[in-house]
Design a protein around this motif. Structure first.
Motif, PDB file in Angstrom:
ATOM      1  N   UNK A 194       7.929  21.023  16.945  1.00 57.68           N
ATOM      2  CA  UNK A 194       7.816  19.681  16.398  1.00 57.68           C
ATOM      3  C   UNK A 194       9.187  19.025  16.445  1.00 57.68           C
ATOM      4  N   UNK A 195       9.193  17.670  16.447  1.00 54.54           N
ATOM      5  CA  UNK A 195      10.434  16.964  16.203  1.00 54.54           C
ATOM      6  C   UNK A 195      10.873  17.209  14.765  1.00 54.54           C
ATOM      7  N   UNK A 196      12.163  16.990  14.493  1.00 53.87           N
ATOM      8  CA  UNK A 196      12.702  17.302  13.169  1.00 53.87           C
ATOM      9  C   UNK A 196      12.021  16.554  12.046  1.00 53.87           C
ATOM     10  N   UNK A 197      11.791  15.257  12.232  1.00 57.60           N
ATOM     11  CA  UNK A 197      11.146  14.459  11.185  1.00 57.60           C
ATOM     12  C   UNK A 197       9.733  14.948  10.927  1.00 57.60           C
ATOM     13  N   UNK A 198       8.981  15.194  11.998  1.00 58.20           N
ATOM     14  CA  UNK A 198       7.592  15.647  11.846  1.00 58.20           C
ATOM     15  C   UNK A 198       7.550  17.024  11.192  1.00 58.20           C
ATOM     16  N   UNK A 199       8.459  17.900  11.608  1.00 59.01           N
ATOM     17  CA  UNK A 199       8.498  19.251  11.032  1.00 59.01           C
ATOM     18  C   UNK A 199       8.652  19.193   9.517  1.00 59.01           C
ATOM     19  N   UNK A 200       9.612  18.411   9.038  1.00 59.93           N
ATOM     20  CA  UNK A 200       9.845  18.316   7.592  1.00 59.93           C
ATOM     21  C   UNK A 200       8.670  17.653   6.881  1.00 59.93           C
TER      22      UNK A 200
END
Length: 323
Positions: A121-127
């Motif tokens: 995932x991209x960082x924003x989506x992961x969080x």
């Protein structure tokens, strides 16, 4: 569960817009309102918070024009659309917005402006995915992540593990996507764990193991037939019974093999992992499947009374264990 409020976070990138068509279809299917959210980062390119006021106003104006364009197109299709611009850390603002507006479904593109990387995932989506207790739909770039046709999702894979939660998710899919064009594929996985490399079963023990697996397969098939009978009056239903060593891997493989348009499952299923936003199987499927993955959040657990016979039946058929 009705998706009365569907949120799609956007960042101006074409990659993030992959989620928009899915969000539109979910809002249409449930008659819900579509929320478009654009989060402006409060940090500049150097990573500090000193942003030129003029540049900030220009960013806000660009974001508004961008959302206006999409909102106008979606409103023309008869959808109720609202648009919002927030400031701050994108993941934190998405979670706070979802809570503040009682969002029922968040539709994420797996990657945003940062595009794909070595991470799933991209960082924003992961969080955001790891932190939300809202149902989510994750869409990956590429042909497999696109909506198959104007009729929407033609083939939907729903894994079952014999649990109330998994069956509830299947019923929600039927209610949401009821259409003559939709085929529901119910997947039951009989998990056979790896033996330790040094372990050698005697002839009697090996035969006992095979008899146990055969009984599990028989009960699994009967369970699938029971669920299928309850649903086939609403949608076209097919069943798949598979013996595998990893539930999550088999779900991903089956989704590719059956060329499904959507995988839908409960966040926890038969696992009792209520302290986590996502159970380990749901997390693994969302991380590795190239098809859109819809995860129904089932926290907190509200489960009707279950008889002893029902529990015994689930013990025999609910073998959807994490890898």
């Amino acid at each position: 569960m009705s998706f009365a409020r569907v949120l799609v976070p956007l960042d101006g990138s074409q990659v993030a817009e992959n989620a928009l068509d899915h969000a539109r279809r979910m809002a249409k299917a449930s008659g819900g309102e579509l929320y478009l959210l654009y989060v402006l980062s409060s940090l500049n390119h150097n990573g500090d918070s000193h942003i030129d006021p003029l540049d900030w106003q220009l960013q806000q104006a660009r974001a508004k024009r961008y959302l206006d364009r999409h909102a106008e197109r979606l409103s023309a299709e008869g959808l109720t659309v609202s648009q919002h611009i927030d400031e701050g850390d994108p993941a934190a603002q998405i979670l706070e917005f979802a809570k503040r507006h009682a969002i029922d479904l968040i539709v994420f593109s797996a990657y945003g402006r940062g595009d794909a990387s070595r991470f799933r995932f991209g960082g924003t989506v992961q969080k955001a995915v790891r932190g939300t207790q809202t149902s989510i739909l994750i869409v990956r770039p590429g042909p497999a992540g696109a909506v198959a046709s104007e009729q929407g999702y033609r083939r939907v894979l729903v894994p079952l593990d014999g649990s109330y939660r998994a069956e509830w998710a299947a019923c929600e899919v039927v209610s949401l996507l009821r259409s003559p064009q939709t085929e529901l594929i119910l997947l039951q996985i009989i998990v056979t764990p790896n033996e330790l490399p040094s372990m050698r079963l005697s002839g009697d023990m090996a035969a006992l193991k095979e008899r146990l697996v055969a009984e599990q397969l028989r009960m699994g098939q009967r369970y699938l037939e029971t669920v299928c009978r309850r649903m086939q009056s609403c949608v076209k239903v097919g069943t798949r019974l598979v013996r595998a060593r990893s539930a999550a891997k088999e779900i991903v493989r089956t989704a590719e093999r059956e060329n499904v348009d959507l995988v839908a499952l409960s966040a926890h299923g038969g696992s009792d992992e209520s302290i986590w936003e996502l159970g380990s199987v749901a997390d693994a499927v969302a991380s590795h499947c190239d098809r859109p993955v819809l995860i129904f959040q089932d926290l907190p657990t509200t489960q009707p009374g279950v008889s002893h016979d029902d529990c015994a039946h689930r013990d025999l058929t609910g073998l959807y264990r994490p890898a």
